[in-house]
Design an enzyme around this catalytic site. Structure first.
Site, PDB file in Angstrom:
ATOM      1  N   THR A  29     -22.773 -51.644  59.474  1.00  0.00           N
ATOM      2  CA  THR A  29     -23.346 -50.837  58.378  1.00  0.00           C
ATOM      3  C   THR A  29     -24.673 -51.199  58.067  1.00  0.00           C
ATOM      4  O   THR A  29     -25.233 -52.084  58.670  1.00  0.00           O
ATOM      5  CB  THR A  29     -22.262 -50.899  57.155  1.00  0.00           C
ATOM      6  OG1 THR A  29     -22.569 -49.881  56.021  1.00  0.00           O
ATOM      7  CG2 THR A  29     -22.354 -52.275  56.472  1.00  0.00           C
ATOM      8  N   ASN A  30     -25.341 -50.372  57.121  1.00  0.00           N
ATOM      9  CA  ASN A  30     -26.406 -50.876  56.460  1.00  0.00           C
ATOM     10  C   ASN A  30     -26.393 -51.351  55.259  1.00  0.00           C
ATOM     11  O   ASN A  30     -25.536 -50.961  54.523  1.00  0.00           O
ATOM     12  CB  ASN A  30     -27.520 -49.538  56.606  1.00  0.00           C
ATOM     13  CG  ASN A  30     -28.053 -49.326  57.941  1.00  0.00           C
ATOM     14  OD1 ASN A  30     -28.116 -50.083  58.829  1.00  0.00           O
ATOM     15  ND2 ASN A  30     -28.391 -48.120  58.289  1.00  0.00           N
ATOM     16  N   LEU A  31     -27.484 -52.060  54.517  1.00  0.00           N
ATOM     17  CA  LEU A  31     -27.659 -52.269  53.190  1.00  0.00           C
ATOM     18  C   LEU A  31     -27.960 -51.028  52.416  1.00  0.00           C
ATOM     19  O   LEU A  31     -28.999 -50.587  52.666  1.00  0.00           O
ATOM     20  CB  LEU A  31     -28.607 -53.531  52.853  1.00  0.00           C
ATOM     21  CG  LEU A  31     -28.098 -54.877  53.106  1.00  0.00           C
ATOM     22  CD1 LEU A  31     -29.322 -55.746  53.038  1.00  0.00           C
ATOM     23  CD2 LEU A  31     -26.872 -55.143  52.651  1.00  0.00           C
ATOM     24  N   ALA A  95     -28.914 -44.108  54.488  1.00  0.00           N
ATOM     25  CA  ALA A  95     -29.477 -45.128  55.142  1.00  0.00           C
ATOM     26  C   ALA A  95     -28.559 -45.317  56.479  1.00  0.00           C
ATOM     27  O   ALA A  95     -27.285 -45.710  56.387  1.00  0.00           O
ATOM     28  CB  ALA A  95     -29.419 -46.540  54.752  1.00  0.00           C
TER      29      ALA A  95
END
Ligand code: C5P
Length: 213
Positions: A29-31, A95
């Site tokens: 995942t992304n932040l 994101a």
């Protein structure tokens, strides 16, 4: 922001991270907290738009009179966005993970002392795809960069053929309640000094309304 400035307009927004499964209990995942995208959805709704929010996993409440569609992966997000088109405006705040695991395991992968290699493949670029449609909505992109913001943001805007791109520095915004933004459009750069994300979102919507008219 004038009330009703977006009345009768359909606005589609993506927000949050995407989650790309490795197996049923793990993923990439992304932040992204989703705070900026949700603030943009609220500001668009305040301006009278019919707002559809396609959201990756977040812990945020849906803003008033915003319709929300929950998704996990970039592929799910793309499908949901294409299903909700046509719209007058598309604002891609999410994101999105650039890569996914080529073949996610259907059962939990057992731990071993050996290392392991994940084969990744590129995800579709949702914003670039929407912006290239023959009846494309007015498209707005976001760019979180860690350095050389103006160069990277303007290059991204031209590559994806966007009338408006919002740049910010990743280290200044991730998970925070405030952000410092720079708007890039055909006429140049406009700085929005640090403020809470809802205030920034309202400035962004006002700018977008000016460009639309
Ligand atoms: O190319 P990059 O990810 O840096 O561009 C960021 C912008 O493109 C954001 O608006 C983001 O929501 C959008 N994007 C997208 N689909 C992707 C990657 C980015 O819509 N796969």
């Amino acid at each position: 922001l004038r009330q009703g400035a977006l009345a009768g307009k359909r606005v589609l927004i993506t927000a949050g991270p995407t989650f790309e499964p490795i197996d049923p209990v793990r993923g990439l995942t992304n932040l992204s907290s989703g705070k900026m995208g949700y603030a943009v959805a609220q500001a668009a709704a305040e301006a009278g738009a019919e707002v559809w929010l396609v959201s990756g996993p977040t812990c945020l409440a849906t803003p008033a009179s915003v319709r929300r569609i929950d998704v996990q992966s970039a592929a799910d997000m793309r499908d949901a966005v294409l299903r909700e088109l046509p719209s007058d405006v598309f604002i891609a705040v999410a994101a999105v993970a650039d890569y996914r695991v080529d073949a996610a395991a259907t059962q939990k992968i057992k731990k071993s002392t050996d290392g392991m290699t994940l084969q990744l493949v590129a995800n579709p670029d949702i914003l670039a795809e929407v912006a290239a449609l023959p009846d494309a909505p007015f498209c707005v992109g976001f760019a979180a960069e860690t350095e050389q913001l103006a160069e990277h943001a303007e290059a991204k805007r031209l590559r994806k053929k966007l009338p408006l791109l919002v740049g910010n520095l990743a280290q200044d915004t991730l998970g925070q309640d405030t952000a410092e933004l720079v708007l890039f459009d055909d006429r140049g750069q406009h700085r929005l000094p640090r403020a809470d994300k809802l205030t920034q979102a309202r400035h962004l919507i006002r700018h977008l309304v000016n460009l639309l008219n």
